[in-house]
Design a protein around this motif. Structure first.
Motif, PDB file in Angstrom:
ATOM      1  N   VAL A   1     -35.323  35.529  17.767  1.00  0.00           N
ATOM      2  CA  VAL A   1     -35.941  34.182  17.724  1.00  0.00           C
ATOM      3  C   VAL A   1     -36.397  33.417  18.977  1.00  0.00           C
ATOM      4  N   ARG A   2     -35.546  33.302  19.671  1.00  0.00           N
ATOM      5  CA  ARG A   2     -34.934  32.415  20.901  1.00  0.00           C
ATOM      6  C   ARG A   2     -35.398  33.817  22.448  1.00  0.00           C
ATOM      7  N   GLU A   3     -35.237  35.024  21.486  1.00  0.00           N
ATOM      8  CA  GLU A   3     -35.639  36.257  23.008  1.00  0.00           C
ATOM      9  C   GLU A   3     -37.240  36.215  22.689  1.00  0.00           C
ATOM     10  N   ASN A   4     -37.689  36.370  21.561  1.00  0.00           N
ATOM     11  CA  ASN A   4     -38.659  36.905  21.347  1.00  0.00           C
ATOM     12  C   ASN A   4     -40.127  35.423  22.088  1.00  0.00           C
ATOM     13  N   LEU A   5     -39.288  33.921  21.668  1.00  0.00           N
ATOM     14  CA  LEU A   5     -40.104  32.789  22.464  1.00  0.00           C
ATOM     15  C   LEU A   5     -39.970  33.181  24.114  1.00  0.00           C
ATOM     16  N   MET A   6     -38.655  33.777  24.810  1.00  0.00           N
ATOM     17  CA  MET A   6     -38.342  33.605  26.062  1.00  0.00           C
ATOM     18  C   MET A   6     -39.402  34.753  26.250  1.00  0.00           C
ATOM     19  N   LEU A   7     -39.919  35.824  25.860  1.00  0.00           N
ATOM     20  CA  LEU A   7     -40.716  36.691  26.618  1.00  0.00           C
ATOM     21  C   LEU A   7     -42.461  36.040  26.864  1.00  0.00           C
ATOM     22  N   GLY A   8     -42.050  35.183  25.632  1.00  0.00           N
ATOM     23  CA  GLY A   8     -44.130  34.260  25.809  1.00  0.00           C
ATOM     24  C   GLY A   8     -44.189  33.533  27.238  1.00  0.00           C
ATOM     25  N   GLY A   9     -43.162  33.319  27.732  1.00  0.00           N
ATOM     26  CA  GLY A   9     -43.024  32.389  28.509  1.00  0.00           C
ATOM     27  C   GLY A   9     -42.930  33.272  30.379  1.00  0.00           C
ATOM     28  N   TYR A  10     -42.643  34.808  30.220  1.00  0.00           N
ATOM     29  CA  TYR A  10     -42.700  35.409  30.879  1.00  0.00           C
ATOM     30  C   TYR A  10     -43.341  35.801  32.435  1.00  0.00           C
ATOM     31  N   THR A  11     -44.461  34.675  32.532  1.00  0.00           N
ATOM     32  CA  THR A  11     -44.956  34.556  33.719  1.00  0.00           C
ATOM     33  C   THR A  11     -44.365  33.519  34.290  1.00  0.00           C
ATOM     34  N   ARG A  12     -43.335  32.224  34.049  1.00  0.00           N
ATOM     35  CA  ARG A  12     -43.001  31.493  34.351  1.00  0.00           C
ATOM     36  C   ARG A  12     -41.303  31.436  34.610  1.00  0.00           C
ATOM     37  N   PRO A  13     -41.175  31.052  35.938  1.00  0.00           N
ATOM     38  CA  PRO A  13     -39.480  30.663  35.755  1.00  0.00           C
ATOM     39  C   PRO A  13     -38.457  30.342  34.072  1.00  0.00           C
ATOM     40  N   ALA A  14     -37.913  30.764  34.471  1.00  0.00           N
ATOM     41  CA  ALA A  14     -37.213  30.670  33.109  1.00  0.00           C
ATOM     42  C   ALA A  14     -36.620  29.647  32.541  1.00  0.00           C
ATOM     43  N   SER A  15     -36.006  29.059  33.465  1.00  0.00           N
ATOM     44  CA  SER A  15     -35.661  27.874  32.973  1.00  0.00           C
ATOM     45  C   SER A  15     -36.442  26.693  32.807  1.00  0.00           C
ATOM     46  N   GLU A  16     -38.108  26.797  33.277  1.00  0.00           N
ATOM     47  CA  GLU A  16     -38.998  26.082  32.788  1.00  0.00           C
ATOM     48  C   GLU A  16     -39.228  26.483  31.239  1.00  0.00           C
ATOM     49  N   VAL A  17     -39.272  28.069  30.993  1.00  0.00           N
ATOM     50  CA  VAL A  17     -39.287  28.098  29.582  1.00  0.00           C
ATOM     51  C   VAL A  17     -38.801  27.289  28.958  1.00  0.00           C
ATOM     52  N   ARG A  18     -36.949  27.319  29.543  1.00  0.00           N
ATOM     53  CA  ARG A  18     -36.098  26.913  28.417  1.00  0.00           C
ATOM     54  C   ARG A  18     -36.338  25.913  27.943  1.00  0.00           C
ATOM     55  N   GLU A  19     -36.534  24.836  28.793  1.00  0.00           N
ATOM     56  CA  GLU A  19     -36.958  23.413  28.677  1.00  0.00           C
ATOM     57  C   GLU A  19     -38.415  23.845  27.682  1.00  0.00           C
ATOM     58  N   HIS A  20     -38.888  24.104  27.988  1.00  0.00           N
ATOM     59  CA  HIS A  20     -40.596  23.881  27.497  1.00  0.00           C
ATOM     60  C   HIS A  20     -40.343  24.060  26.147  1.00  0.00           C
ATOM     61  N   MET A  21     -39.631  25.199  25.783  1.00  0.00           N
ATOM     62  CA  MET A  21     -39.386  25.803  24.226  1.00  0.00           C
ATOM     63  C   MET A  21     -38.900  24.176  23.558  1.00  0.00           C
ATOM     64  N   ASP A  22     -37.547  23.349  23.697  1.00  0.00           N
ATOM     65  CA  ASP A  22     -37.478  22.834  22.982  1.00  0.00           C
ATOM     66  C   ASP A  22     -38.950  21.735  22.770  1.00  0.00           C
ATOM     67  N   HIS A  23     -39.287  21.692  23.455  1.00  0.00           N
ATOM     68  CA  HIS A  23     -40.713  20.682  23.167  1.00  0.00           C
ATOM     69  C   HIS A  23     -41.501  21.539  22.261  1.00  0.00           C
ATOM     70  N   VAL A  24     -41.581  23.021  22.437  1.00  0.00           N
ATOM     71  CA  VAL A  24     -42.827  24.344  21.618  1.00  0.00           C
ATOM     72  C   VAL A  24     -41.818  23.794  19.721  1.00  0.00           C
ATOM     73  N   LEU A  25     -40.757  24.222  20.007  1.00  0.00           N
ATOM     74  CA  LEU A  25     -40.013  24.157  18.730  1.00  0.00           C
ATOM     75  C   LEU A  25     -40.235  22.597  18.073  1.00  0.00           C
ATOM     76  N   GLY A  26     -39.935  21.583  18.285  1.00  0.00           N
ATOM     77  CA  GLY A  26     -40.155  20.123  17.437  1.00  0.00           C
ATOM     78  C   GLY A  26     -41.595  20.675  16.928  1.00  0.00           C
ATOM     79  N   TYR A  27     -42.435  21.760  17.242  1.00  0.00           N
ATOM     80  CA  TYR A  27     -43.575  22.262  16.250  1.00  0.00           C
ATOM     81  C   TYR A  27     -43.019  22.423  15.244  1.00  0.00           C
ATOM     82  N   PHE A  28     -42.142  23.302  15.335  1.00  0.00           N
ATOM     83  CA  PHE A  28     -42.332  25.106  14.170  1.00  0.00           C
ATOM     84  C   PHE A  28     -40.093  24.234  13.899  1.00  0.00           C
ATOM     85  N   PRO A  29     -40.233  22.617  12.781  1.00  0.00           N
ATOM     86  CA  PRO A  29     -39.059  23.280  12.650  1.00  0.00           C
ATOM     87  C   PRO A  29     -38.348  24.600  11.999  1.00  0.00           C
ATOM     88  N   ARG A  30     -38.848  25.429  11.227  1.00  0.00           N
ATOM     89  CA  ARG A  30     -38.032  26.539  10.505  1.00  0.00           C
ATOM     90  C   ARG A  30     -37.279  26.807  11.654  1.00  0.00           C
TER      91      ARG A  30
END
Ligand SMILES: Nc1ncnc2c1ncn2[C@@H]1O[C@H](COP(=O)(O)OP(=O)(O)OP(=O)(O)O)[C@@H](O)[C@H]1O
Ligand SMILES: [Mg+2]
Length: 243
Positions: A102-131
């Motif tokens: 799941v994490r790797e799939n999510l990282m691919l979504g942010g391929y146009t942006r720096p990885a550190s920025e995507v990791r931070e954003h991922m926490d925010h997005v996962l807030g909408y999808f606890p599952r």
């Protein structure tokens, strides 16, 4: 504060045509999507919903008409350039990478942006999808259909879209998760002021979260209006709502 109806359209599609070789699948489709609104396009199998999504996301050539996003033409602009401009498409059938986590799939979504920025954003997005958060290390192929749809949506969000286009998010999703997914979409719109264009066969659930709706048949718009009006319309009810 300005009335919503006065808000200029973020996306304006005018007499758009597209197809496959000699087969024309869209015949002059026109529609408008205002910023921070949810618009649904309803239609049966083969109506042209996916063709419309593909033409608007640079995956299929536009043969006629215009499509303007935030004042600039998007017709026949390569898909990757459109992602960078904020147009992100969650395809029909989800297309998650089954062998990746799941994490790797999510990282691919942010391929146009720096990885550190995507990791931070991922926490925010996962807030909408606890599952998804619970399954973050699992292989995507082991998720249920509904969870995979959540993953596809979350992956799309990680590209930081301004316009998120969703192709049949209810497809292959159990009823209880369907409700969860659609109410999450509305929640995301409300909190992020994201603009959503959703194509669906499930008219009931799509109209329920939408501001405006369009009905297409064989590549043509046959009806349009405020979602609440369409939901109460006799013809729409007969054709799409089983009543
Ligand atoms: N790759 C293709 N080559 C030729 N014709 C195609 C292709 N893809 C779609 N079509 C045709 O274009 C028309 C519109 O198809 P499209 O996939 O856009 O419909 P849809 O509304 O998304 O349907 P569904 O709800 O089944 O996904 C149909 O007549 C379909 O057969
Ligand atoms: Mg389709």
């Amino acid at each position: 504060m300005a009335n919503v109806a006065d808000t200029p359209a973020l996306l304006r599609v005018d007499r758009l045509g597209a197809g496959y070789g000699k087969i024309r699948a869209l015949h002059g489709v026109s529609l408008e999507v205002r910023a921070a609104s949810i618009v649904c396009v309803l239609g049966a199998n083969g109506a042209g919903k996916t063709t419309l999504m593909r033409a608007l996301s640079g995956l299929l050539a536009v043969s006629e008409g215009t499509a303007v996003f935030d004042g600039q033409s998007i017709a026949n602009v390569p898909a990757e350039a459109l992602v960078r401009r904020g147009i992100v498409h969650v395809p029909q059938g989800r297309m998650v990478f089954a062998q990746l986590s799941v994490r790797e799939n999510l990282m691919l979504g942010g391929y146009t942006r720096p990885a550190s920025e995507v990791r931070e954003h991922m926490d925010h997005v996962l807030g909408y999808f606890p599952r998804l958060k619970e399954r973050i290390g699992s292989r995507a192929g082991t998720l249920s259909g509904g969870e995979q749809q959540m993953l596809a949506i979350a992956r799309g969000l990680l590209a930081k879209p301004r316009l998120l286009m969703l192709d049949e998010p209810s497809m292959g999703v159990a009823p209880i998760l369907k409700d969860a997914i659609f109410s999450t979409l509305r929640d995301i719109r409300d909190r992020e002021r994201l603009t959503l264009l959703v194509v669906e066969q499930d008219a009931d659930i799509a109209l329920d979260i939408s501001d405006e709706g369009y009905v297409i048949e064989t590549g043509r718009v046959v009806m349009q209006g405020p979602a609440a009006e369409l939901a109460g319309n006799e013809d729409v009810r007969r054709a799409y709502l089983g009543g």
